[in-house]
Design a protein around this motif. Structure first.
Motif, PDB file in Angstrom:
ATOM      1  N   ASN A  65       0.817  -1.217   0.000  1.00 43.36           N
ATOM      2  CA  ASN A  65       0.000   0.000   0.000  1.00 43.36           C
ATOM      3  C   ASN A  65       0.849   1.266   0.000  1.00 43.36           C
ATOM      4  OD1 ASN A  65      -3.182  -0.350   0.527  1.00 43.36           O
ATOM      5  ND2 ASN A  65      -2.083  -2.104   1.355  1.00 43.36           N
ATOM      6  N   ALA A  66       2.167   1.111  -0.132  1.00 46.40           N
ATOM      7  CA  ALA A  66       3.061   2.252   0.037  1.00 46.40           C
ATOM      8  C   ALA A  66       2.908   3.298  -1.052  1.00 46.40           C
ATOM      9  CB  ALA A  66       4.506   1.766   0.082  1.00 46.40           C
ATOM     10  N   GLU A  67       2.716   2.865  -2.269  1.00 45.93           N
ATOM     11  CA  GLU A  67       2.763   3.811  -3.379  1.00 45.93           C
ATOM     12  C   GLU A  67       1.518   4.671  -3.475  1.00 45.93           C
ATOM     13  OE1 GLU A  67       3.376   3.800  -8.232  1.00 45.93           O
ATOM     14  OE2 GLU A  67       3.988   2.070  -7.035  1.00 45.93           O
ATOM     15  N   ASN A  68       0.354   4.028  -3.508  1.00 44.73           N
ATOM     16  CA  ASN A  68      -0.870   4.817  -3.696  1.00 44.73           C
ATOM     17  C   ASN A  68      -2.077   4.102  -3.113  1.00 44.73           C
ATOM     18  OD1 ASN A  68      -1.975   7.194  -4.548  1.00 44.73           O
ATOM     19  ND2 ASN A  68      -2.398   6.514  -6.631  1.00 44.73           N
ATOM     20  N   GLY A  69      -1.855   3.365  -2.039  1.00 42.41           N
ATOM     21  CA  GLY A  69      -2.920   2.535  -1.502  1.00 42.41           C
ATOM     22  C   GLY A  69      -3.695   3.186  -0.372  1.00 42.41           C
ATOM     23  N   ALA A  70      -4.562   2.382   0.264  1.00 49.28           N
ATOM     24  CA  ALA A  70      -5.454   2.883   1.304  1.00 49.28           C
ATOM     25  C   ALA A  70      -4.707   3.323   2.556  1.00 49.28           C
ATOM     26  CB  ALA A  70      -6.482   1.810   1.664  1.00 49.28           C
ATOM     27  N   LEU A  71      -3.457   2.820   2.749  1.00 49.66           N
ATOM     28  CA  LEU A  71      -2.680   3.162   3.949  1.00 49.66           C
ATOM     29  C   LEU A  71      -1.351   3.831   3.577  1.00 49.66           C
ATOM     30  CD1 LEU A  71      -3.319  -0.099   6.010  1.00 49.66           C
ATOM     31  CD2 LEU A  71      -4.539   2.072   6.157  1.00 49.66           C
ATOM     32  N   ARG A  72      -1.356   4.526   2.482  1.00 50.79           N
ATOM     33  CA  ARG A  72      -0.128   5.155   1.982  1.00 50.79           C
ATOM     34  C   ARG A  72       0.500   6.089   3.013  1.00 50.79           C
ATOM     35  NH1 ARG A  72       0.331  10.095  -0.023  1.00 50.79           N
ATOM     36  NH2 ARG A  72      -1.919  10.278  -0.302  1.00 50.79           N
ATOM     37  N   LYS A  73      -0.319   6.952   3.639  1.00 49.78           N
ATOM     38  CA  LYS A  73       0.228   7.945   4.566  1.00 49.78           C
ATOM     39  C   LYS A  73       0.756   7.287   5.843  1.00 49.78           C
ATOM     40  CE  LYS A  73      -2.197  12.083   3.005  1.00 49.78           C
ATOM     41  NZ  LYS A  73      -3.045  13.240   3.402  1.00 49.78           N
TER      42      LYS A  73
END
Length: 660
Positions: free
Chosen positions: A335-343
């Motif tokens: 999820n690092a790039e643009n997922g639901a938990l990116r931040k």
């Protein structure tokens, strides 16, 4: 051209008698029309009308046949960057809004269907476009009934790449899967999933007649080499919602639908949800699993949505559902790039990444992961600059245990579940309200109440629960915390009718509030039954207020439990300034728990250091209370109503004596 112009005049005249107000509205609406000649042009968005004029079949249909025409607004065309297919907006029969069938044939080559669905608000959709209810025109001239509906999106059919348009016409889901490389799918491929469908001999699922929803994972979702081998016949069934067509605009948020993998020994549901940034996700929930298919939720982002096929709709998703083959760490990295938990992942890495290493070293772990939106706060931005404080906050979101909703519910039986985190002496407090899909799960940590917005995202070594606030970064006052926390409801009620709570919203003062939890007040009912009853009666608000005042310290600072332990060790006691007088206590730490001594009574601290924007709350197991606080002289307990009744009786006796 003359016939078309004549038809335009007929349409206008027929509509004018029954829908003059609508015609005026459309004529005056700059988004739908311009001040052109007095013809159908005034009732039709200009962009669509220009397409209609340039298409001979569309012109012929409008001149000679009954039909329904779905007309996108000019704004819809401005958003749409591809080539619009005008014939896909025209059907072979005329339907008013009330009579729209679930599926209709369009005039495009091969007559690909249009699908009609409704959402819970009663809005009607054709494919993914909403029909604007007040903007429909119906005419009937010369036996040709025609209906025009204005819609908020351009309808997009499935089309083949250049050179293959003659060989692929109106495919079903199986043909879609088999010939995906020849279709316009924005460079997405489904070869890996197609191979597994062939190996499992599940082609029949994709050629089933009717109206279904198909979820196809793209090749990008099979980067893990072993993942494709986990796609068996049951997993393939779990990617189909039978007898239901779901387009994303009409999809009800988090409404579980039965998948084709729903039987006695395996039960899988599928639902859609949308993030605030507009991204659409789909999730599988294996409610009942077996040896090959573990229970839990799997999330997948929809990378290309709303592809209509002859037997339903296809959505391309970024990874397969049902398959649990990643650790919690790998899930966060995915999820690092643009997922639901990116931040959340960005904050961990900006803090040095050590938290991620700690998570990776845990054999069993549960993460309370704040959503991307949860990090949008100025208070959080200030904390991000303090690496030590941020590390403590991140650790507050980590539990060294596999904790799914069912386990939380078991811990929550008859009380609020208390769960330790990896942050020393810090606990999280879970509360579950409701049953099944209506259940609402809240978690409190560091003074912050968060709601679990997505539970039970299963991984090989634990679970991830997505929450709507960052724990440990308070955003509410002492009063707001009292009002929202189910453990403190009795103290809140008592403070409301005595008006004690009025001061607790004041952000110019700092409060240290020792709040008895509801079970603490219930214990006083056993110890002092008559007194307990009176404490919660408005007629005895004075006594209730006096008792609460003893629990509230007001100073130019707040007192954490560690502060109170330190002061107690130095001088034996701590004297805190309260509203009326002072509170003399001592505090000890015993086996990681805090104990308050007051008037030779020991009171356990159930939840220490609940931070608020204007103070701190310590939740205690029993009120700072003695029997003499509520058992006072009889005269003191005479309420206003009692005094009135007594006076009335005295007057009646006096009058009776005078009359005698």
């Amino acid at each position: 051209m003359i016939a078309k112009a004549a038809l335009c005049v007929v349409l206008l005249c027929a509509a004018a008698a029954t829908a003059a107000d609508l015609a005026d509205k459309l004529r005056d609406d700059s988004e739908l029309s311009q001040n052109t000649a007095n013809s159908l042009r005034r009732l039709m968005p200009v962009r669509f009308y220009s397409l209609l004029e340039s298409n001979a079949i569309a012109n012929s249909t409008l001149s000679l046949r009954s039909c329904t025409i779905f007309v996108p607004t000019n704004a819809a065309f401005q958003r749409y960057k591809k080539t619009a297919h005008v014939l896909y907006h025209i059907t072979t029969a005329a339907y008013s809004q009330k009579n729209l069938p679930s599926t209709m044939s369009s005039y495009m080559d091969g007559n690909p269907p249009l699908y009609i669905t409704k959402n819970t608000n009663g809005d009607i959709f054709v494919n993914n476009a909403r029909i604007i209810p007040s903007l429909s025109i119906e005419t009937n001239s010369g036996g040709k009934r025609q209906v025009m509906h204005i819609i908020d999106e351009v309808l997009e059919p499935l089309t083949a790449k250049s050179g293959d348009s003659d060989t692929i016409i109106n495919p079903d889901a199986l043909k879609f899967l088999q010939q995906a490389e020849q279709l316009n799918l924005d460079n997405f491929n489904v070869r890996t999933y197609r191979n597994q469908v062939t190996l499992a001999k599940k082609e029949s699922v994709f050629k089933s007649p009717g109206q279904h929803t198909f979820l196809l994972p793209v090749d990008e979702g099979f980067k893990l080499s072993a993942r494709s081998s986990l796609v068996d016949a049951k997993v393939i069934d779990g990617h189909m919602i039978p007898n239901t067509v779901i387009f994303t605009a009409a999809a009800q948020h988090d409404d579980p639908k039965t998948s084709a993998a729903f039987e006695d020994l395996l039960k899988v549901t599928v639902s859609f949800f949308k993030q605030k940034n507009g991204k659409m996700y789909v999730k599988s929930n294996t409610i009942v699993g077996d040896a090959k298919h573990r229970e839990g939720v799997v999330l997948a982002e929809i990378v290309k949505a709303n592809i209509p096929v002859r037997n339903g709709v296809v959505h391309l998703i970024h990874r397969p559902l049902m398959i649990i083959d990643t650790t919690v760490t790998q899930f966060l990295q995915e999820n690092a790039e643009n997922g639901a938990l990116r931040k959340f992942y960005e904050v961990i890495m900006d803090n040095g990444g050590a938290v991620l290493d700690d998570i990776n070293n845990l054999s069993e772990v549960t993460i309370l992961a704040p959503s991307n939106d949860a990090w949008n706060s100025s208070k959080i931005n200030n904390i991000l600059r303090d690496r030590n404080k941020l590390r403590q906050i991140l650790n507050m979101h980590i539990i060294k245990d596999r904790l799914n909703v069912e386990k939380i519910r078991q811990k929550n039986a008859n009380l609020i579940a208390q769960v330790p985190t990896v942050n020393n002496n810090t606990f999280l407090y879970f509360n579950v309200r409701g049953e099944g899909s209506d259940a609402v799960i809240t978690v409190e940590g560091g003074g912050v109440n968060a709601t679990v917005i997505q539970a039970d995202v299963a991984q090989t070594n634990g679970y991830v629960h997505i929450i709507d606030h960052v724990l440990g970064v308070p955003y509410t006052t002492v009063l707001g915390k009292l009002e929202s926390d189910p453990m403190m409801s009795d103290t809140y009620k008592m403070g409301q009718f005595s008006h004690f709570n009025d001061q607790l919203n004041n952000t110019q003062r700092l409060f240290t509030y020792f709040v008895p939890r509801d079970k603490g007040w219930q214990k006083t009912e056993l110890d002092y039954p008559s007194a307990h009853k009176k404490l919660f009666m408005p007629d005895f608000a004075y006594h209730s207020k006096s008792i609460l005042e003893r629990h509230l310290a007001i100073a130019d600072r707040v007192y954490t439990m560690k502060d109170l332990v330190q002061y107690s060790r130095q001088s034996g006691n701590v004297i805190l300034p309260t509203f009326r007088d002072s509170l003399k206590i001592s505090v000890e730490e015993e086996a990681g728990r805090y104990v308050i001594t007051w008037n030779y009574k020991k009171i356990n601290v159930y939840r220490p250091d609940v931070e608020c924007t204007n103070g701190i709350i310590h939740v205690i197991d029993y009120p700072i209370l003695e029997e003499k606080d509520v058992v006072v002289s009889g005269g003191s307990y005479l309420t206003e109503s009692t005094i009135c009744i007594t006076l009335a009786n005295l007057i009646m006796i006096t009058v009776a004596k005078l009359l005698n």
